[in-house]
Every structure is written in C-alpha cells, then in structure tokens.
Write a protein that holds these residues in place. Structure first.
Motif, PDB file in Angstrom:
ATOM      1  N   GLY A   1       0.807  -1.218   0.000  1.00 33.07           N
ATOM      2  CA  GLY A   1       0.000   0.000   0.000  1.00 33.07           C
ATOM      3  C   GLY A   1       0.834   1.260   0.000  1.00 33.07           C
ATOM      4  N   GLN A   2       1.962   1.232   0.688  1.00 37.58           N
ATOM      5  CA  GLN A   2       2.788   2.430   0.748  1.00 37.58           C
ATOM      6  C   GLN A   2       3.348   2.796  -0.621  1.00 37.58           C
ATOM      7  OE1 GLN A   2       5.088   3.007   4.608  1.00 37.58           O
ATOM      8  NE2 GLN A   2       4.709   0.816   4.693  1.00 37.58           N
ATOM      9  N   ILE A   3       3.612   1.795  -1.438  1.00 38.87           N
ATOM     10  CA  ILE A   3       4.085   2.055  -2.794  1.00 38.87           C
ATOM     11  C   ILE A   3       3.024   2.817  -3.593  1.00 38.87           C
ATOM     12  CG2 ILE A   3       4.709   0.938  -4.975  1.00 38.87           C
ATOM     13  CD1 ILE A   3       6.921   0.880  -2.963  1.00 38.87           C
ATOM     14  N   ILE A   4       1.765   2.526  -3.320  1.00 40.98           N
ATOM     15  CA  ILE A   4       0.664   3.205  -4.019  1.00 40.98           C
ATOM     16  C   ILE A   4       0.531   4.646  -3.543  1.00 40.98           C
ATOM     17  CG2 ILE A   4      -1.830   3.209  -4.405  1.00 40.98           C
ATOM     18  CD1 ILE A   4      -1.758   0.148  -4.034  1.00 40.98           C
TER      19      ILE A   4
ATOM     20  N   PRO B   1       3.531   8.121  -4.607  1.00 39.30           N
ATOM     21  CA  PRO B   1       3.348   9.068  -5.718  1.00 39.30           C
ATOM     22  C   PRO B   1       2.091   9.925  -5.576  1.00 39.30           C
ATOM     23  CG  PRO B   1       3.907   6.870  -6.516  1.00 39.30           C
ATOM     24  CD  PRO B   1       3.622   6.738  -5.060  1.00 39.30           C
ATOM     25  N   LEU B   2       1.024   9.377  -4.994  1.00 39.60           N
ATOM     26  CA  LEU B   2      -0.205  10.157  -4.806  1.00 39.60           C
ATOM     27  C   LEU B   2       0.031  11.321  -3.855  1.00 39.60           C
ATOM     28  CD1 LEU B   2      -2.841   7.264  -4.487  1.00 39.60           C
ATOM     29  CD2 LEU B   2      -2.296   8.644  -6.501  1.00 39.60           C
ATOM     30  N   LEU B   3       0.821  11.097  -2.813  1.00 40.04           N
ATOM     31  CA  LEU B   3       1.137  12.159  -1.862  1.00 40.04           C
ATOM     32  C   LEU B   3       2.000  13.239  -2.497  1.00 40.04           C
ATOM     33  CD1 LEU B   3       1.893   9.906   1.225  1.00 40.04           C
ATOM     34  CD2 LEU B   3       0.016  11.542   1.080  1.00 40.04           C
TER      35      LEU B   3
ATOM     36  N   MET C   1       0.788   6.282   7.883  1.00 44.60           N
ATOM     37  CA  MET C   1       2.205   6.115   8.158  1.00 44.60           C
ATOM     38  C   MET C   1       3.051   6.863   7.132  1.00 44.60           C
ATOM     39  SD  MET C   1       1.907   2.042   8.964  1.00 44.60           S
ATOM     40  CE  MET C   1       3.624   1.806   9.384  1.00 44.60           C
ATOM     41  N   VAL C   2       2.689   6.741   5.836  1.00 40.25           N
ATOM     42  CA  VAL C   2       3.447   7.396   4.782  1.00 40.25           C
ATOM     43  C   VAL C   2       3.297   8.911   4.875  1.00 40.25           C
ATOM     44  CG1 VAL C   2       3.781   7.598   2.293  1.00 40.25           C
ATOM     45  CG2 VAL C   2       3.147   5.410   3.263  1.00 40.25           C
TER      46      VAL C   2
ATOM     47  N   SER D   1       9.328   8.260   1.484  1.00 37.56           N
ATOM     48  CA  SER D   1       8.662   7.768   2.694  1.00 37.56           C
ATOM     49  C   SER D   1       7.971   6.441   2.413  1.00 37.56           C
ATOM     50  CB  SER D   1       7.652   8.801   3.187  1.00 37.56           C
ATOM     51  OG  SER D   1       6.872   8.287   4.237  1.00 37.56           O
ATOM     52  N   ALA D   2       7.311   6.359   1.250  1.00 37.53           N
ATOM     53  CA  ALA D   2       6.602   5.128   0.894  1.00 37.53           C
ATOM     54  C   ALA D   2       7.560   3.964   0.703  1.00 37.53           C
ATOM     55  CB  ALA D   2       5.792   5.356  -0.383  1.00 37.53           C
ATOM     56  N   LEU D   3       8.651   4.221  -0.005  1.00 34.38           N
ATOM     57  CA  LEU D   3       9.612   3.153  -0.261  1.00 34.38           C
ATOM     58  C   LEU D   3      10.294   2.711   1.022  1.00 34.38           C
ATOM     59  CD1 LEU D   3      10.803   1.398  -2.462  1.00 34.38           C
ATOM     60  CD2 LEU D   3      12.562   3.135  -2.857  1.00 34.38           C
ATOM     61  N   LEU D   4      10.578   3.669   1.895  1.00 30.44           N
ATOM     62  CA  LEU D   4      11.167   3.334   3.193  1.00 30.44           C
ATOM     63  C   LEU D   4      10.236   2.428   3.976  1.00 30.44           C
ATOM     64  CD1 LEU D   4      13.311   3.786   5.434  1.00 30.44           C
ATOM     65  CD2 LEU D   4      11.982   5.792   6.136  1.00 30.44           C
ATOM     66  N   GLY D   5       8.968   2.807   4.041  1.00 33.90           N
ATOM     67  CA  GLY D   5       8.000   1.986   4.758  1.00 33.90           C
ATOM     68  C   GLY D   5       7.777   0.643   4.106  1.00 33.90           C
ATOM     69  N   CYS D   6       7.802   0.615   2.772  1.00 34.23           N
ATOM     70  CA  CYS D   6       7.620  -0.644   2.058  1.00 34.23           C
ATOM     71  C   CYS D   6       8.737  -1.627   2.379  1.00 34.23           C
ATOM     72  CB  CYS D   6       7.569  -0.376   0.551  1.00 34.23           C
ATOM     73  SG  CYS D   6       7.444  -1.867  -0.463  1.00 34.23           S
ATOM     74  N   ILE D   7       9.975  -1.128   2.365  1.00 34.29           N
ATOM     75  CA  ILE D   7      11.117  -1.990   2.678  1.00 34.29           C
ATOM     76  C   ILE D   7      10.993  -2.537   4.094  1.00 34.29           C
ATOM     77  CG2 ILE D   7      13.615  -2.000   3.096  1.00 34.29           C
ATOM     78  CD1 ILE D   7      13.870  -0.007   0.769  1.00 34.29           C
TER      79      ILE D   7
END
Length: 404
Positions: free
Chosen positions: A64-67, A70-72, A119-120, A347-353
């Motif tokens: 979900g964070q990957i989605i 970019p939207l943010l 979170m993101v 932020s999204a990629l960090l959370g995804c990892i």
C-alpha cells in the motif's frame, strides 16, 4: 505554512495527529494479539492460520505504501490520506463481522492498505517541516505515541475479550480511525500542496522510485532500519504463542508483559531526543545496532539451552526493543534526508522496505513454528545481525547526499 510560526497549541495538535496517524498500523497489530487463541477457537482453525492474518497485514502495508507515495507527491498529503482512512474504517467493520479465517486474512490485508496512508503521510510531513537532526527528534516524539500502542492496545484487547468478544476489537479500531479522520479534516493543515505536473504513468512512477532507491544514503539506512525492524515484527508474531502457550500467561498477563517490554521502546525513543544534542544520528543508531545484535544472539543461545525463564526472556527482549527505540528514528531521518519533491515516494519506499521485511520475518516465524521459542528467537537474530553487518559496511558507501 511554516511550522515554527504556528502557536504552541497548534504545533502540539499537529504532532499529536501525526503520531496518531503513525500509530494506526501498530495499534491494529497489537490490539488483537491477545485474541489469537480465541479467534482460532471461534473459527476452528489452528493458531498458525490466524498468524497469517498478521502476515497479510504486513504485506498490505508494504504494498500500500508504494501506491500512496506518488499520490502524496502529486496531490499533496491530505487527499490520499483521507481516502486511506476511509478504506481502513470500512475494512475494520468487515473484520468485525467476518465468520471465516480466510475472510479475516483478506480483510486484514484491506485494512492494512488503509492504515499505511497515515504512516506514509506522517513521515512525509515530518520531512516537509524539519531538517534531518530536528526530524530525528520529531520521529522520537512520534515514537512516544507509537510506543504507547504496545502498552495500551494489548491491554485494551484483553479487557474487551474479558467483557465482550473479539469482534468488538475491530469496531473500536473503526471508531478510533473515525476520530482521527475528523481531526485530519478539521485540524491538520496541508504541508505540501503537491506537484500537479508529476506523472502517474507506471513508467514515470517506477522512474521516481528508482531515483530514490539508487540514492546510497537512502538505501543503506533503509536496509539498516528495515532489518532491525524485522526482528521486532518476528517478536510481535511469535510472542502470543511463546508467552501464552509455552510460559502459560493468561490473556491479561500477556498484556501486562507486552506493556512492560514495550515501555523500554518508549524510554529509548525519549532518551534519543536528549542524546541528539550531543551525538549524531549515525553514532547513536550504530551503537544501538550493536546492542540489538548482541541481545538477539543471546536470545538464540537461551532458546537452544532449553531453559525456560520468563524473566531472562523478557529481559533480553527489553534490550532488543530498547535498541530499536534508538535505531528507528535516526535511520528514518537519515534515509529521508536527501529528498524534497520526492519525499512522499521516499517515505513510501522506506515503509515498504521495512514492512516487506517485517512480513517476511512474520511469515518465517509462522512457517518454522515447532512448538518452541526458537523460531521467534532465530528470526529476531537474523534481522538484528544483518542490520549490524550492513552498518559495518556503511563507510564504504557513504556519499554527500543531494536533495531531489
């Protein structure tokens, strides 16, 4: 809008909302942990099957964070955040009324997709407002709110089980998310209006993520923090069985033990704010990584010894989580420091990892379940030692970060 120009009460309200947004995911994890055995009995399923609902949650947060990233960056922080909170509320209600283990796993995945928006967005907004050193202090403050969830959530869950049933747990989560949704709408200001020219074509999104991923400072600190956190998620996944089944704790006793251990995490995050006045984020997190690896190795040795001592087990886990309280805020701030316009994606990629590694560690604990505490201890050890080994290699890869 400049954060420092706001009144003290407004700044406090913003930080509190950011903390609550960051805590939605952890609270959703911790609150239903005491109910594992009850849910398994209600669905006539093995506990390992119910553990997969936790794994599904981790996978949902990672994807979900990957989605949302970019939207943010394109639409600003608030609009995607509001959509995510609505998804979370609907999914929580579905979890409350499901009567099948497979459906619970699916709804938990959907619930995670909603929770990760908070979170993101919270991490991105910290990056919007603060430089890396101040950002590390703010992440420590957010961890105070996040850290309360392991103390409060299992106790609330145990109380609900004692007076109602496990379905009410998810209704409470839906109600809390509704209150946070109202706070976001009426109190939380927009920190970044977005880049309307940013493309959302898959090729361009992947290009943006690749720009983030190939930044050495980001990648190294994201991996250090991610592997360290994977040990935490292994503990979350394995602790209900280890503490309740092996050590015979009741649901309420489990909540108390969980709260006691989590208090070490909270204490560390607040000490981190003081240490940042004398040391750098890198210095603090490196030393903490060493202590975390040491405690994880000791956990494996303890598990292999065949000795069962609740006090030794909880003591070693306390050291492990205390180290995590120093690692998370510092590595997060360092990983996000090179980014400005791509802060949401970073932020999204960090959370995804972090969540992908958490999902993997949770799945490993479930897969290697053998009726002992060894699977939990081993997976915690793998994460902590790997994190420390990566840290040892950091000087070879360090470069002066550029802002993108």
């Amino acid at each position: 809008m400049t954060f420092n120009n706001l009144s003290k009460s407004k700044r406090f309200a913003i930080l509190l909302i950011l903390g609550l947004l960051s805590a939605i995911g952890p609270f959703s994890i911790d609150m239903y942990l005491p109910a594992f055995k009850t849910i398994a009995k209600d669905f006539d399923s093995p506990v390992e099957k119910i553990q997969l609902s936790l794994t599904a949650f981790f996978v949902g947060i990672a994807l979900g964070q990957i989605i949302y990233g970019p939207l943010l960056d394109k639409f600003g922080r608030k609009k995607p955040l509001l959509i995510g909170l609505i998804i979370y509320i609907v999914a929580s209600i579905l979890c409350a009324y499901t009567e099948d283990a497979n459906h619970l796993i699916a709804y938990r995945f959907l619930q995670a997709l909603g929770s990760c928006s908070g979170m993101v967005a919270a991490r991105a907004m910290v990056r919007d407002y603060f430089d890396p050193r101040e950002g590390a202090k703010v992440f420590s403050m957010l961890m105070l709110v996040i850290g309360v969830s392991p103390i409060v959530a299992p106790s609330v869950g145990a109380f609900v089980l004692a007076h109602f049933d496990w379905h009410v747990i998810f209704l409470i989560l839906a109600a809390l998310a509704t209150l946070i949704l109202a706070a976001v709408i009426f109190i939380l200001p927009e920190s970044y209006k977005g880049n309307k020219e940013m493309s959302l074509y898959p090729k361009d999104i992947l290009s943006g993520y690749w720009s983030v991923f190939k930044t050495p400072v980001f990648l190294l600190y994201a991996l250090v923090g991610g592997f360290a956190a994977s040990g935490l998620y292994a503990y979350l996944s394995g602790s209900p069985f280890v503490l309740q089944n092996l050590y015979g704790l009741s649901e309420s006793e489990y909540g108390i033990a969980f709260a006691m251990v989590a208090s070490c995490l909270i204490l560390a995050t607040q000490l981190n704010r003081l240490l940042l006045n004398r040391m750098t984020s890198e210095q603090i997190s490196k030393k903490a990584s060493y202590f975390q690896a040491f405690s994880a190795i000791a956990l494996v040795v303890f598990a292999l010894s065949g000795i069962q001592s609740l006090y030794v087990l909880l003591g070693l886990i306390c050291i492990f989580l205390c180290a995590q309280g120093f690692i998370f805020p510092n590595t997060s701030a360092l990983a996000l420091s090179p980014f400005s316009t791509l802060a949401g994606s970073a932020s999204a990629l960090l959370g995804c990892i972090q969540m992908a590694l958490g999902a993997a560690s949770s799945a490993m604990v479930s897969h290697f379940h053998n009726g002992t505490q060894l699977p939990m201890a081993t997976v915690m050890c793998i994460g902590a030692v790997t994190s420390f080994l990566i840290y040892l290699g950091l000087p070879k890869f360090k470069r002066k970060p550029r802002t993108i």
